[in-house]
Design a protein around this motif. Structure first.
Motif, PDB file in Angstrom:
ATOM      1  N   TYR A 117       0.859  -1.183   0.000  1.00  0.00           N
ATOM      2  CA  TYR A 117       0.000   0.000   0.000  1.00  0.00           C
ATOM      3  C   TYR A 117       0.892   1.227   0.000  1.00  0.00           C
ATOM      4  O   TYR A 117       1.820   1.337   0.813  1.00  0.00           O
ATOM      5  N   ARG A 118       0.587   2.151  -0.917  1.00  0.00           N
ATOM      6  CA  ARG A 118       1.367   3.378  -1.046  1.00  0.00           C
ATOM      7  C   ARG A 118       0.397   4.558  -1.070  1.00  0.00           C
ATOM      8  O   ARG A 118      -0.603   4.522  -1.790  1.00  0.00           O
ATOM      9  N   ARG A 119       0.713   5.568  -0.297  1.00  0.00           N
ATOM     10  CA  ARG A 119      -0.181   6.720  -0.214  1.00  0.00           C
ATOM     11  C   ARG A 119       0.606   8.013  -0.106  1.00  0.00           C
ATOM     12  O   ARG A 119       1.577   8.114   0.650  1.00  0.00           O
ATOM     13  N   THR A 120       0.162   9.001  -0.874  1.00  0.00           N
ATOM     14  CA  THR A 120       0.654  10.367  -0.762  1.00  0.00           C
ATOM     15  C   THR A 120      -0.566  11.257  -0.585  1.00  0.00           C
ATOM     16  O   THR A 120      -1.521  11.162  -1.362  1.00  0.00           O
ATOM     17  N   SER A 121      -0.562  12.109   0.427  1.00  0.00           N
ATOM     18  CA  SER A 121      -1.738  12.921   0.684  1.00  0.00           C
ATOM     19  C   SER A 121      -1.338  14.336   1.082  1.00  0.00           C
ATOM     20  O   SER A 121      -0.236  14.573   1.605  1.00  0.00           O
ATOM     21  N   PHE A 122      -2.257  15.244   0.818  1.00  0.00           N
ATOM     22  CA  PHE A 122      -2.064  16.646   1.193  1.00  0.00           C
ATOM     23  C   PHE A 122      -3.403  17.206   1.640  1.00  0.00           C
ATOM     24  O   PHE A 122      -4.436  16.988   0.990  1.00  0.00           O
ATOM     25  N   THR A 123      -3.403  17.906   2.754  1.00  0.00           N
ATOM     26  CA  THR A 123      -4.608  18.547   3.278  1.00  0.00           C
ATOM     27  C   THR A 123      -4.261  19.950   3.730  1.00  0.00           C
ATOM     28  O   THR A 123      -3.248  20.154   4.413  1.00  0.00           O
ATOM     29  N   ASP A 124      -5.104  20.905   3.348  1.00  0.00           N
ATOM     30  CA  ASP A 124      -4.939  22.274   3.814  1.00  0.00           C
ATOM     31  C   ASP A 124      -6.286  22.774   4.318  1.00  0.00           C
ATOM     32  O   ASP A 124      -7.283  22.702   3.592  1.00  0.00           O
ATOM     33  N   GLY A 125      -6.307  23.261   5.553  1.00  0.00           N
ATOM     34  CA  GLY A 125      -7.539  23.747   6.141  1.00  0.00           C
ATOM     35  C   GLY A 125      -7.382  25.154   6.685  1.00  0.00           C
ATOM     36  O   GLY A 125      -6.425  25.443   7.423  1.00  0.00           O
ATOM     37  N   LEU A 126      -8.297  26.029   6.321  1.00  0.00           N
ATOM     38  CA  LEU A 126      -8.281  27.418   6.770  1.00  0.00           C
ATOM     39  C   LEU A 126      -9.501  27.653   7.656  1.00  0.00           C
ATOM     40  O   LEU A 126     -10.642  27.448   7.227  1.00  0.00           O
ATOM     41  N   THR A 127      -9.259  28.088   8.889  1.00  0.00           N
ATOM     42  CA  THR A 127     -10.323  28.377   9.847  1.00  0.00           C
ATOM     43  C   THR A 127     -10.276  29.852  10.223  1.00  0.00           C
ATOM     44  O   THR A 127      -9.210  30.366  10.588  1.00  0.00           O
ATOM     45  N   VAL A 128     -11.397  30.498  10.134  1.00  0.00           N
ATOM     46  CA  VAL A 128     -11.505  31.916  10.497  1.00  0.00           C
ATOM     47  C   VAL A 128     -12.618  32.061  11.524  1.00  0.00           C
ATOM     48  O   VAL A 128     -13.744  31.581  11.308  1.00  0.00           O
ATOM     49  N   LYS A 129     -12.318  32.719  12.652  1.00  0.00           N
ATOM     50  CA  LYS A 129     -13.306  32.985  13.694  1.00  0.00           C
ATOM     51  C   LYS A 129     -13.408  34.493  13.883  1.00  0.00           C
ATOM     52  O   LYS A 129     -12.396  35.188  13.991  1.00  0.00           O
ATOM     53  N   HIS A 130     -14.650  34.974  13.954  1.00  0.00           N
ATOM     54  CA  HIS A 130     -14.876  36.413  14.074  1.00  0.00           C
ATOM     55  C   HIS A 130     -16.058  36.639  15.008  1.00  0.00           C
ATOM     56  O   HIS A 130     -17.149  36.091  14.774  1.00  0.00           O
ATOM     57  N   ARG A 131     -15.843  37.414  16.049  1.00  0.00           N
ATOM     58  CA  ARG A 131     -16.923  37.751  16.972  1.00  0.00           C
ATOM     59  C   ARG A 131     -17.400  39.166  16.677  1.00  0.00           C
ATOM     60  O   ARG A 131     -16.634  40.125  16.695  1.00  0.00           O
ATOM     61  N   LEU A 132     -18.720  39.284  16.408  1.00  0.00           N
ATOM     62  CA  LEU A 132     -19.284  40.571  16.022  1.00  0.00           C
ATOM     63  C   LEU A 132     -20.648  40.735  16.674  1.00  0.00           C
ATOM     64  O   LEU A 132     -21.552  39.927  16.461  1.00  0.00           O
ATOM     65  N   ARG A 133     -20.765  41.773  17.517  1.00  0.00           N
ATOM     66  CA  ARG A 133     -22.025  42.110  18.178  1.00  0.00           C
ATOM     67  C   ARG A 133     -22.611  40.920  18.923  1.00  0.00           C
ATOM     68  O   ARG A 133     -23.812  40.622  18.831  1.00  0.00           O
ATOM     69  N   GLY A 134     -21.756  40.216  19.654  1.00  0.00           N
ATOM     70  CA  GLY A 134     -22.212  39.114  20.490  1.00  0.00           C
ATOM     71  C   GLY A 134     -22.443  37.808  19.770  1.00  0.00           C
ATOM     72  O   GLY A 134     -22.906  36.840  20.382  1.00  0.00           O
ATOM     73  N   ILE A 135     -22.139  37.748  18.486  1.00  0.00           N
ATOM     74  CA  ILE A 135     -22.316  36.517  17.717  1.00  0.00           C
ATOM     75  C   ILE A 135     -20.963  36.062  17.198  1.00  0.00           C
ATOM     76  O   ILE A 135     -20.185  36.864  16.675  1.00  0.00           O
ATOM     77  N   ASP A 136     -20.684  34.769  17.345  1.00  0.00           N
ATOM     78  CA  ASP A 136     -19.442  34.175  16.845  1.00  0.00           C
ATOM     79  C   ASP A 136     -19.687  33.618  15.444  1.00  0.00           C
ATOM     80  O   ASP A 136     -20.532  32.732  15.255  1.00  0.00           O
ATOM     81  N   PHE A 137     -18.941  34.135  14.479  1.00  0.00           N
ATOM     82  CA  PHE A 137     -18.988  33.633  13.111  1.00  0.00           C
ATOM     83  C   PHE A 137     -17.702  32.850  12.834  1.00  0.00           C
ATOM     84  O   PHE A 137     -16.604  33.308  13.170  1.00  0.00           O
ATOM     85  N   SER A 138     -17.855  31.689  12.216  1.00  0.00           N
ATOM     86  CA  SER A 138     -16.687  30.866  11.895  1.00  0.00           C
ATOM     87  C   SER A 138     -16.855  30.281  10.503  1.00  0.00           C
ATOM     88  O   SER A 138     -17.971  29.991  10.062  1.00  0.00           O
ATOM     89  N   SER A 139     -15.729  30.100   9.843  1.00  0.00           N
ATOM     90  CA  SER A 139     -15.724  29.397   8.564  1.00  0.00           C
ATOM     91  C   SER A 139     -14.563  28.421   8.554  1.00  0.00           C
ATOM     92  O   SER A 139     -13.487  28.713   9.069  1.00  0.00           O
ATOM     93  N   ILE A 140     -14.802  27.241   7.993  1.00  0.00           N
ATOM     94  CA  ILE A 140     -13.776  26.197   7.879  1.00  0.00           C
ATOM     95  C   ILE A 140     -13.783  25.742   6.422  1.00  0.00           C
ATOM     96  O   ILE A 140     -14.759  25.147   5.957  1.00  0.00           O
ATOM     97  N   ILE A 141     -12.730  26.025   5.716  1.00  0.00           N
ATOM     98  CA  ILE A 141     -12.626  25.678   4.300  1.00  0.00           C
ATOM     99  C   ILE A 141     -11.390  24.809   4.107  1.00  0.00           C
ATOM    100  O   ILE A 141     -10.311  25.120   4.639  1.00  0.00           O
ATOM    101  N   SER A 142     -11.529  23.729   3.371  1.00  0.00           N
ATOM    102  CA  SER A 142     -10.392  22.818   3.207  1.00  0.00           C
ATOM    103  C   SER A 142     -10.273  22.331   1.779  1.00  0.00           C
ATOM    104  O   SER A 142     -11.251  22.275   1.024  1.00  0.00           O
TER     105      SER A 142
END
Length: 764
Positions: free
Chosen positions: A292-317
């Motif tokens: 078994y041979r495997r080559t893999s790559f993963t990139d994940g970008l997480t952004v958290k932003h708190r605005l007016r008492g609400i937490d906004f987050s995004s996770i893109i990979s």
């Protein structure tokens, strides 16, 4: 029988089942909790801070985006902190097996085989029942679950359906893995390990801040082993492995209310496998290549932003995997056939989350989308022995006056696939606090499409003979193309209620949740489809429908759970307990076709039921000592499943263990001497079983237990650890199957031992 009489009796059932186990194995398991009767005669500098707990009761780390509106108080969760991860030498999810009750990941085959079983649910191929998130990024392909990570900060094992917040592949649970952040620790880490069987691993990491609020971390790792097994046919190692990886993590806080984190991981794995031993001969012996041979790559970008008492987050990979599994699929020293599954797959995910609260009301909602596209080659090469026994024998037996013989003693059945799948969902969870009571409602709408474009081909020929003279040549030409697709829609509700005990002593909870796993297509059955197409040229009519043979339906469940989290004696004792009842319809099962067919088939059992209990506790009677134990019992049975040959109703679901056990003790102390600054001694036992290996419940692996121990001495920034696993050399099987009427198994690894050296330099 109703659920409540069962819940009253399940603990006594678990105890009686456990008591029937072999006395010697129970003695070994109990010994793990009794070891550590060593007390150093040295003047301590100061009591060492309490080590991290396995159980997270009410806290949610800031690194977690979806902690749930009730902060995990309405579900069973096991958490391992950084020091426990180091003591138990956890580098991948398989090494967390058994620590959480009713959570089991067998080690067999290769790193491609990452089957997870939890509470009687699990599937060996295609989509898993337990998802894996690394730094909030969901891993799309379970074939890429098993790779080593260093500098793991925390591991969470959530048991029970997580579909409401996390979506696909989480109907049985979820594993969250978080790696070290350069904003939480700065410095250099170096680690080197060497053990028997030429097992080695070396890693180096550097973490630092480039500016206020901006940090980066880089980790490099290399490792390998010669494995525990040998192929007796050619005296070569089986299980030999080499792996390399690099991880680059960036954390940036441009403002007080904004956090950006990006983690990119590149890994390579090369393995010789598979160490499947013939039950008839007791030998691992096959003549063709397995790897078994495997080559893999993963990139994940997480952004958290708190605005007016609400937490906004995004996770893109973005995710990419390029792997190749090649098997001597008969696992015998004869020229039957070999299988190759070579694939390139690209995938993307996007998750947008918002959460907030107003007084006693809190909420969380979001939308999620994913897409992946794979290209796969899966040729089967028939050899002389396979041609003789699988293709020539039956037609010749049916018409002995005109025997046939293939014109070439090796030929190829080719299969090429394009596998696109994609989906989208919207979810919401609301929580209302009414004094000590908390009520949570959740709902998710999920859509997913699975598609398959296939091209099957073959170009060969055979000849009929009469009285030893060629009579007629028949060309075997196959060029079959087609495409299939399925859409799946599902509405998933959840209801839970919890009660907070007085004096912050913990809570009680009960929940009802619908779980779901989409259907799809199993390409591994195309070898069987093609074999029948070839047989059709010899006069044996094929008996299949492609869509029906390779397609399988969604799996659905309802889980009813009641449990408690307890925090007693000023935090010295933390415990959790849960009772669960799971009603499952169309459970997805991986079976090996009977007779001379090849491949592995995914099928759906009509109805199954899983019920059981689990307990876990951590006790710290003094600052030097920590005791940890967990036990899970599962009774998983088919209520309705007839495979066309036999009715398996009432039989236990195969491959899912009935019992899991973990027991460990740790003694740790700091010293004020100029050289030795700390000493830690720990021992633990892990137990699993009974495991039934087939739907008919004719063969099984009894309960077994393995013992591990380690001793670590610290000298300032440097530490040295002596460790050993399976000290009692317990013999057990991790996998069993029957293919082409031959039975095979894989033995568990024997005793291993070694030395690990660590050097950590923290920047001031």
């Amino acid at each position: 029988m109703g659920i409540f009489p069962y819940l009253r009796g399940v603990i006594s059932l678990s105890i009686s089942s456990f008591a029937r186990l072999n006395r010697r194995r129970l003695t070994i398991c109990a010994a793990a909790a009794a070891i550590c009767a060593v007390h150093a005669q040295a003047e301590p500098r100061a009591p060492r801070a309490a080590t991290d707990t396995v159980l997270t009761l009410r806290e949610v780390s800031v690194t977690g985006i979806k902690g749930g509106a009730l902060a995990n108080r309405d579900e069973a969760i096991t958490t391992l902190g950084e020091s426990a991860i180091q003591r138990l030498d956890i580098a991948n999810i398989k090494q967390a097996s058994e620590i959480a009750p009713n959570f089991y990941i067998p080690a067999y085959g290769s790193r491609m085989t990452s089957t997870v079983y939890v509470r009687g649910l699990g599937a060996r191929i295609d989509q898993p029942v337990v998802g894996l998130n690394i730094d909030n990024v969901p891993m799309l392909n379970k074939d890429n679950f098993d790779f080593d990570l260093t500098d793991i900060a925390r591991v969470e094992v959530l048991r029970g359906p997580q579909n409401i917040l996390y979506g696909r592949n989480t109907m049985g649970g979820l594993v969250n893995v978080y790696t070290l952040s350069p904003l939480s620790w700065e410095g250099v880490r170096v680690r080197a390990t060497y053990g028997n069987r030429n097992a080695y691993k070396a890693s180096a990491s550097v973490y630092g801040r480039l500016a206020d609020g901006l940090g980066m971390g880089l980790n490099l790792m290399a490792g390998g082993t010669d494995g525990f097994y040998r192929n007796e046919y050619n005296n070569t190692p089986v299980g030999r492995e080499r792996q390399w990886s690099a991880r680059w993590k960036t954390a940036w806080r441009p403002a007080e209310n904004v956090m950006v984190e990006n983690a990119a991981t590149f890994s390579i794995a090369r393995q010789n496998g598979y160490p499947y031993q013939s039950v008839a001969t007791g030998r691992v012996a096959y003549n063709d290549t397995c790897y078994y041979r495997r080559t893999s790559f993963t990139d994940g970008l997480t952004v958290k932003h708190r605005l007016r008492g609400i937490d906004f987050s995004s996770i893109i990979s973005f995710q990419y995997i390029d792997d190749d599994m090649t098997l001597d699929q008969d696992f015998l020293p004869v020229d039957y056939f070999t299988l190759t599954q070579a694939r390139k797959e690209w995938g993307v995910t996007a998750d947008f989350v918002a959460r907030g609260s107003a007084g006693s009301y809190s909420w969380l909602g979001g939308v999620f989308a994913f897409g992946k596209r794979g290209k796969m080659r899966a040729p089967v090469t028939f050899g002389d022995y396979g041609i003789t026994n699988l293709l020539e024998a039956k037609p010749t037996e049916a018409n002995p006056a005109y025997p046939l013989r293939w014109d070439e003693r090796s030929f190829l059945l080719g299969s090429d696939f394009i596998l696109p799948s994609y989906g989208a969902s919207a979810y919401h969870e609301s929580s209302l606090s009414l004094g000590s009571w908390n009520l949570t409602l959740g709902l998710r709408f999920d859509w997913e499409r699975a598609a398959l474009d296939y091209h099957s081909h073959c170009n060969s020929s055979f000849t009929y003979y009469h009285d030893g003279v060629p009579y007629r040549q028949v060309p075997v030409v196959i060029d079959k193309r087609g495409n299939l697709s399925k859409d799946f829609f599902q509405l998933l509700p959840k209801l839970s209620v919890s009660y907070t005990l007085p004096d912050n002593a913990g809570n009680l909870y009960a929940s009802a949740t619908k779980g779901y796993k989409a259907g799809g297509y199993n390409t591994q059955m195309f070898s069987n489809v093609l074999q029948q197409d070839v047989m059709a040229f010899t006069g044996i009519n094929p008996d299949y429908d492609i869509a029906e043979t390779i397609g399988y339906d969604p799996e659905k469940s309802w889980t009813f759970e009641a449990g408690a989290h307890l925090d007693l004696f000023d935090g010295k004792l933390r415990a959790e307990a849960a009772l669960f009842w799971i009603e499952c319809s169309d459970q997805q099962l991986t079976v090996f076709p009977e007779g001379d067919s090849t491949g592995r088939m995914m099928t759906n059992a009509g109805r199954s039921r899983s019920r059981g209990a689990e307990v876990a506790a951590t006790w710290r009677p003094a600052s030097d000592w920590e005791f940890r134990a967990s036990y899970g019992h599962t009774d998983a049975r088919f209520l309705r499943y007839d495979d066309g040959k036999e009715d398996h109703s009432g039989k236990r679901v195969p491959y899912a263990p009935a019992n899991t056990l973990f027991a460990g003790a740790t003694w740790s102390r700091s010293f004020s001497g100029p050289a030795l600054t700390g000493l830690t001694i720990q021992a633990n036992a892990r137990g699993v079983g009974r495991i039934w290996w087939d739907e008919a419940n004719t063969v099984s692996q009894p309960f077994y237990c393995t013992l591990a121990a380690s001793a670590t001495a610290e000298f300032g920034n440097f530490s040295a650890e002596l460790w050993a696993d399976n000290l009692t050399a317990a013999q057990y099987d991790t996998f069993y199957f029957v293919s082409i009427k031959n039975a095979f198994l894989q033995r568990g690894p024997r005793t291993s031992f070694g030395l690990t050296a660590r050097w950590n330099l923290e920047f001031n």
